[in-house]
Design a protein around this motif. Structure first.
Motif, PDB file in Angstrom:
ATOM      1  N   GLY A   1      91.892  98.254   3.686  1.00 47.78           N
ATOM      2  CA  GLY A   1      91.760  99.683   3.592  1.00 47.78           C
ATOM      3  C   GLY A   1      92.499 100.384   4.718  1.00 47.78           C
ATOM      4  N   GLU A   2      92.519 101.668   4.641  1.00 44.85           N
ATOM      5  CA  GLU A   2      93.227 102.473   5.640  1.00 44.85           C
ATOM      6  C   GLU A   2      92.464 102.516   6.959  1.00 44.85           C
ATOM      7  OE1 GLU A   2      94.675 107.067   6.378  1.00 44.85           O
ATOM      8  OE2 GLU A   2      94.071 106.447   4.372  1.00 44.85           O
ATOM      9  N   ILE A   3      93.159 102.189   8.044  1.00 42.36           N
ATOM     10  CA  ILE A   3      92.583 102.235   9.382  1.00 42.36           C
ATOM     11  C   ILE A   3      92.944 103.565  10.026  1.00 42.36           C
ATOM     12  CG2 ILE A   3      92.676 101.227  11.693  1.00 42.36           C
ATOM     13  CD1 ILE A   3      93.164  98.518  10.364  1.00 42.36           C
ATOM     14  N   GLU A   4      91.927 104.245  10.565  1.00 47.45           N
ATOM     15  CA  GLU A   4      92.159 105.529  11.233  1.00 47.45           C
ATOM     16  C   GLU A   4      92.420 105.356  12.717  1.00 47.45           C
ATOM     17  OE1 GLU A   4      88.674 107.838  10.289  1.00 47.45           O
ATOM     18  OE2 GLU A   4      89.652 108.641   8.506  1.00 47.45           O
ATOM     19  N   LYS A   5      91.702 104.410  13.362  1.00 47.03           N
ATOM     20  CA  LYS A   5      91.817 104.286  14.807  1.00 47.03           C
ATOM     21  C   LYS A   5      91.346 102.900  15.242  1.00 47.03           C
ATOM     22  CE  LYS A   5      88.764 106.519  17.384  1.00 47.03           C
ATOM     23  NZ  LYS A   5      88.044 107.521  18.186  1.00 47.03           N
ATOM     24  N   VAL A   6      91.981 102.348  16.284  1.00 43.97           N
ATOM     25  CA  VAL A   6      91.569 101.096  16.912  1.00 43.97           C
ATOM     26  C   VAL A   6      91.427 101.356  18.409  1.00 43.97           C
ATOM     27  CG1 VAL A   6      92.179  98.705  17.415  1.00 43.97           C
ATOM     28  CG2 VAL A   6      92.758  99.688  15.189  1.00 43.97           C
ATOM     29  N   VAL A   7      90.283 100.985  18.966  1.00 44.64           N
ATOM     30  CA  VAL A   7      90.053 101.123  20.410  1.00 44.64           C
ATOM     31  C   VAL A   7      89.794  99.727  20.956  1.00 44.64           C
ATOM     32  CG1 VAL A   7      88.614 102.134  22.220  1.00 44.64           C
ATOM     33  CG2 VAL A   7      89.077 103.423  20.118  1.00 44.64           C
ATOM     34  N   MET A   8      90.716  99.252  21.779  1.00 40.81           N
ATOM     35  CA  MET A   8      90.582  97.934  22.401  1.00 40.81           C
ATOM     36  C   MET A   8      89.701  98.046  23.637  1.00 40.81           C
ATOM     37  SD  MET A   8      92.512  96.016  20.481  1.00 40.81           S
ATOM     38  CE  MET A   8      92.764  94.565  21.474  1.00 40.81           C
ATOM     39  N   GLU A  36      83.709  91.715   4.963  1.00 41.20           N
ATOM     40  CA  GLU A  36      83.549  90.603   4.026  1.00 41.20           C
ATOM     41  C   GLU A  36      84.734  89.637   4.103  1.00 41.20           C
ATOM     42  OE1 GLU A  36      83.184  89.946  -0.764  1.00 41.20           O
ATOM     43  OE2 GLU A  36      82.222  91.708   0.105  1.00 41.20           O
ATOM     44  N   ALA A  37      85.929  90.166   4.262  1.00 44.80           N
ATOM     45  CA  ALA A  37      87.134  89.334   4.284  1.00 44.80           C
ATOM     46  C   ALA A  37      87.325  88.591   5.602  1.00 44.80           C
ATOM     47  CB  ALA A  37      88.366  90.196   3.993  1.00 44.80           C
ATOM     48  N   LYS A  38      86.918  89.180   6.723  1.00 42.61           N
ATOM     49  CA  LYS A  38      87.270  88.617   8.032  1.00 42.61           C
ATOM     50  C   LYS A  38      86.116  88.038   8.841  1.00 42.61           C
ATOM     51  CE  LYS A  38      91.625  89.316   7.741  1.00 42.61           C
ATOM     52  NZ  LYS A  38      92.529  88.181   7.668  1.00 42.61           N
ATOM     53  N   HIS A  39      84.864  88.389   8.534  1.00 40.23           N
ATOM     54  CA  HIS A  39      83.737  87.896   9.335  1.00 40.23           C
ATOM     55  C   HIS A  39      83.679  86.369   9.303  1.00 40.23           C
ATOM     56  CE1 HIS A  39      79.994  87.947  11.482  1.00 40.23           C
ATOM     57  NE2 HIS A  39      79.429  87.211  10.550  1.00 40.23           N
ATOM     58  N   LYS A  48      94.282  78.750  22.025  1.00 39.88           N
ATOM     59  CA  LYS A  48      92.884  78.617  21.635  1.00 39.88           C
ATOM     60  C   LYS A  48      92.621  79.297  20.296  1.00 39.88           C
ATOM     61  CE  LYS A  48      91.572  82.536  24.516  1.00 39.88           C
ATOM     62  NZ  LYS A  48      90.729  83.011  25.588  1.00 39.88           N
ATOM     63  N   THR A  49      91.563  78.857  19.642  1.00 37.42           N
ATOM     64  CA  THR A  49      91.139  79.430  18.376  1.00 37.42           C
ATOM     65  C   THR A  49      89.966  80.360  18.656  1.00 37.42           C
ATOM     66  OG1 THR A  49      91.824  77.460  17.184  1.00 37.42           O
ATOM     67  CG2 THR A  49      90.265  78.901  16.075  1.00 37.42           C
ATOM     68  N   VAL A  50      90.010  81.556  18.071  1.00 39.43           N
ATOM     69  CA  VAL A  50      88.977  82.560  18.283  1.00 39.43           C
ATOM     70  C   VAL A  50      88.291  82.840  16.954  1.00 39.43           C
ATOM     71  CG1 VAL A  50      88.534  84.930  19.021  1.00 39.43           C
ATOM     72  CG2 VAL A  50      90.336  83.598  20.135  1.00 39.43           C
ATOM     73  N   LYS A  51      86.953  82.813  16.969  1.00 38.59           N
ATOM     74  CA  LYS A  51      86.182  83.124  15.761  1.00 38.59           C
ATOM     75  C   LYS A  51      85.869  84.617  15.752  1.00 38.59           C
ATOM     76  CE  LYS A  51      82.389  81.445  13.009  1.00 38.59           C
ATOM     77  NZ  LYS A  51      81.387  80.388  12.872  1.00 38.59           N
ATOM     78  N   LEU A  52      86.164  85.274  14.640  1.00 37.58           N
ATOM     79  CA  LEU A  52      85.927  86.712  14.514  1.00 37.58           C
ATOM     80  C   LEU A  52      84.495  86.990  14.085  1.00 37.58           C
ATOM     81  CD1 LEU A  52      89.147  87.837  12.644  1.00 37.58           C
ATOM     82  CD2 LEU A  52      88.705  87.900  15.093  1.00 37.58           C
ATOM     83  N   LYS A  53      83.892  87.989  14.700  1.00 41.71           N
ATOM     84  CA  LYS A  53      82.578  88.482  14.296  1.00 41.71           C
ATOM     85  C   LYS A  53      82.759  89.946  13.957  1.00 41.71           C
ATOM     86  CE  LYS A  53      80.021  85.277  17.139  1.00 41.71           C
ATOM     87  NZ  LYS A  53      79.019  85.111  18.210  1.00 41.71           N
ATOM     88  N   CYS A  54      82.533  90.307  12.709  1.00 38.67           N
ATOM     89  CA  CYS A  54      82.772  91.672  12.232  1.00 38.67           C
ATOM     90  C   CYS A  54      81.461  92.278  11.743  1.00 38.67           C
ATOM     91  CB  CYS A  54      83.785  91.668  11.097  1.00 38.67           C
ATOM     92  SG  CYS A  54      85.335  90.851  11.508  1.00 38.67           S
ATOM     93  N   THR A  55      81.126  93.460  12.255  1.00 43.46           N
ATOM     94  CA  THR A  55      79.905  94.153  11.861  1.00 43.46           C
ATOM     95  C   THR A  55      80.147  95.658  11.823  1.00 43.46           C
ATOM     96  OG1 THR A  55      79.128  94.382  14.134  1.00 43.46           O
ATOM     97  CG2 THR A  55      78.423  92.404  12.961  1.00 43.46           C
ATOM     98  N   LEU A  56      79.255  96.354  11.153  1.00 48.93           N
ATOM     99  CA  LEU A  56      79.279  97.815  11.207  1.00 48.93           C
ATOM    100  C   LEU A  56      78.679  98.244  12.528  1.00 48.93           C
ATOM    101  CD1 LEU A  56      78.024  98.855   7.657  1.00 48.93           C
ATOM    102  CD2 LEU A  56      80.339  99.043   8.555  1.00 48.93           C
TER     103      LEU A  56
END
Length: 74
Positions: A1-8, A36-39, A48-56
């Motif tokens: 989907g469309e991303i509006e903003k990313v804050v690192m 759903e796609a990335k969690h 190194k390999t990094v495991k993604l944790k995605c939440t609202l």
């Protein structure tokens, strides 16, 4: 989907951890699809390999005494 903003995290003053980001999507549906796609998926970060944790994000709590509420309503 469309991303509006990313804050690192590296751009957040006072952040103790530097290994996360906030991603704002244009719609809730787009955010849920990304979760759903990335969690729990994995990405490579150099050697190194990094495991993604995605939440609202958790809803922000409004400070008491601001706006209409128990203290301001009559």
């Amino acid at each position: 989907g469309e991303i509006e903003k990313v804050v690192m995290a590296k751009n957040l003053h006072g952040s103790k951890r530097k290994d996360f980001a906030f991603v704002n999507f244009a719609t809730r549906e787009a955010a849920l699809a990304a979760i759903e796609a990335k969690h729990d998926s994995e990405i490579e970060d150099g050697e190194k390999t990094v495991k993604l944790k995605c939440t609202l994000a958790k809803p922000r709590q409004k400070p008491e005494g601001k706006g209409k509420g128990a203290k301001g309503a009559k």
